[in-house]
Scaffold this active site. Structure first.
Site, short mmCIF file in Angstrom:
data_model
loop_
_atom_site.label_atom_id
_atom_site.label_comp_id
_atom_site.label_asym_id
_atom_site.label_seq_id
_atom_site.Cartn_x
_atom_site.Cartn_y
_atom_site.Cartn_z
N TYR A 1 -139.76 -19.31 47.55
CA TYR A 1 -140.31 -19.12 46.17
C TYR A 1 -139.97 -17.49 45.70
O TYR A 1 -140.39 -16.82 46.51
CB TYR A 1 -141.74 -19.73 46.09
N GLU B 1 -139.83 -17.18 36.96
CA GLU B 1 -140.25 -17.76 38.31
C GLU B 1 -139.10 -18.54 38.90
O GLU B 1 -138.57 -19.67 38.18
CB GLU B 1 -141.47 -18.66 38.05
#
Ligand code: GDP
Ligand code: MN
Length: 396
Positions: A118, A206
């Site tokens: 991530y 993101e």
């Protein structure tokens, strides 16, 4: 302004961030054509078909599927295009899918297992620095990781003046447990990603997942990108990426007439001049036990035409049971605003909710007289608290 995955990836790619390559398609036939072209360009035989909507969690909702041949590309694209995709991040009725991204399958087998990480880049307002947040726990809901295993989320703060320093990029790669080729790839990836964030005037990147492929390449498989609207004048090509189908229709309409409007869930419509006063007005409504239905800053010129436009926008929301107008007459005189309210009210002819008007500033007393003598379901208030209490009275 939020972008689709394929648009975000285009921007990343233009700054040298490696991405899972793909082509966007609006019909099943276009998807097949895209898949053929991709096979020629990348050699991939398998493709992932990904719904393009402004919401995450698409995988869980059936909006991301693997196609192992062209028949499956056609079948899956046909299913996904036109569907109302429901994910944890969409409204309960889902979001209509108009386009899919046909992407190369990058989870191919090899020497190592593919691994998902991530990574996000955003501004930390508390420290005034940019921040890279990253984790070994990619591909899943980062909120869950934050709740259950917060020690697996790392942050790296970047001084905007100095920029991302090489040792910081290495630290990210190190904390993700990488070595060898993957380590070098990750430092390059992080540096390109940070450069893209700054140069594109983004407010959020993101990337979930960032993928380490079986042959140690690092790439963005997903991309959630938000751009700073106030910087769009510097990026005409990005401004064209706006997809108003994804936005609240009333907010789009308000923007077109120059009103600063945000739709909310409450029952008290607000018409205010100035963002600060609008925020304070919403607070006061809440304190008095109500719920604001919207944020609305009408700006500097609160004349009859503008008030009427604002009425029209506010009343599109069926949930509105009363309207609170709170305007400070500095440059604009209160009596003109009051006359504007009365004229707009009469012009509209269909306003069926009570209106409370608080006008303060130049000629406030004349304004109050105009409101009180109008004979309409419009009530004046002098004090801020009085206005909020009157709203509660008319709602009761
Ligand atoms: P999201 O669910 O909206 O976050 O969409 P993502 O783009 O993150 O995709 C969801 C999931 O699809 C990823 O976490 C992967 O597990 C899977 N996925 C994405 N690309 C590929 C691919 O090329 N091959 C395979 N096998 N799976 C993929
Ligand atoms: Mn994702």
């Amino acid at each position: 302004m939020n972008l689709h995955e394929y648009q975000g990836k285009e921007i990343l790619n233009s700054f040298g961030v490696r991405i899972q390559r793909g082509k966007v398609a609006s019909t099943a036939a276009e998807a097949v054509k895209a898949a053929k072209e991709l096979t020629e360009e990348t050699g991939t035989g398998w493709h992932v078909i990904k719904a393009q909507v402004h919401a995450g969690g698409r995988g869980k909702g059936g909006g991301v599927k693997l196609a192992k041949n062209l028949e499956q590309v056609e079948e899956i694209a046909g299913q996904i295009i036109g569907m109302d995709l429901v994910t944890p991040q969409t409204p309960p009725e889902g979001k209509r899918v108009h386009q899919v991204l046909v992407a190369e399958d990058v989870y191919y087998p090899g020497d190592n297992e593919p691994e998902e990480y991530y990574m996000s880049v955003l501004l930390n307002r508390a420290t005034g620095k940019n921040m890279i947040m990253y984790s070994t726990e990619g591909g899943m809901d980062i909120e869950t990781v934050a709740e259950e295993t917060p020690h697996l989320i790392f942050t790296e703060e970047i001084d905007p003046g100095a920029g991302l320093l090489p040792f910081q990029a290495r630290k990210v790669a190190f904390n993700l447990g990488l070595s060898g080729t993957a380590f070098k790839e990750m430092t390059k990836f992080v540096q390109a990603l940070y450069t893209a964030f700054v140069k594109a005037d983004a407010s959020l990147f993101e990337i979930n997942p960032v993928l380490k492929t079986s042959d140690d390449k690092i790439m963005a498989v997903d991309a959630k990108v938000s751009l700073d609207e106030n910087a769009l004048f510097r990026h005409k090509d990005y401004a064209e990426m706006r997809d108003i189908r994804e936005e609240n229709p009333t907010e789009v309409e308000a923007k077109a007439v120059g009103l600063n409007y945000v739709d909310l869930d409450g029952n008290v419509g607000c018409m205010v001049n100035g963002a600060g006063l609008a925020m304070a007005t919403m607070d006061l409504i809440k304190q008095a036990g109500g719920e604001p239905a919207n944020f609305l800053d009408v700006g500097g010129t609160a004349d009859a035409k503008r008030v009427e436009e604002a009425f029209r926008i506010i009343l599109k929301d069926d949930g509105v049971k009363a309207i609170l107008i709170n305007i400070f007459g500095g440059i604009v005189r209160c009596d003109r605003v009051a006359q504007g309210v009365v004229d707009a009210y009469k012009n509209m002819g269909n306003i069926s909710v009570p209106i409370i008007v608080r006008l303060q500033g130049t000629n406030a007393d004349i304004a109050k007289e105009i409101i009180d003598n109008s004979g309409l379901d419009v009530h004046s208030a002098v004090q801020f608290q009085e206005a909020a209490d009157k709203v509660q009275e008319v709602l009761a």
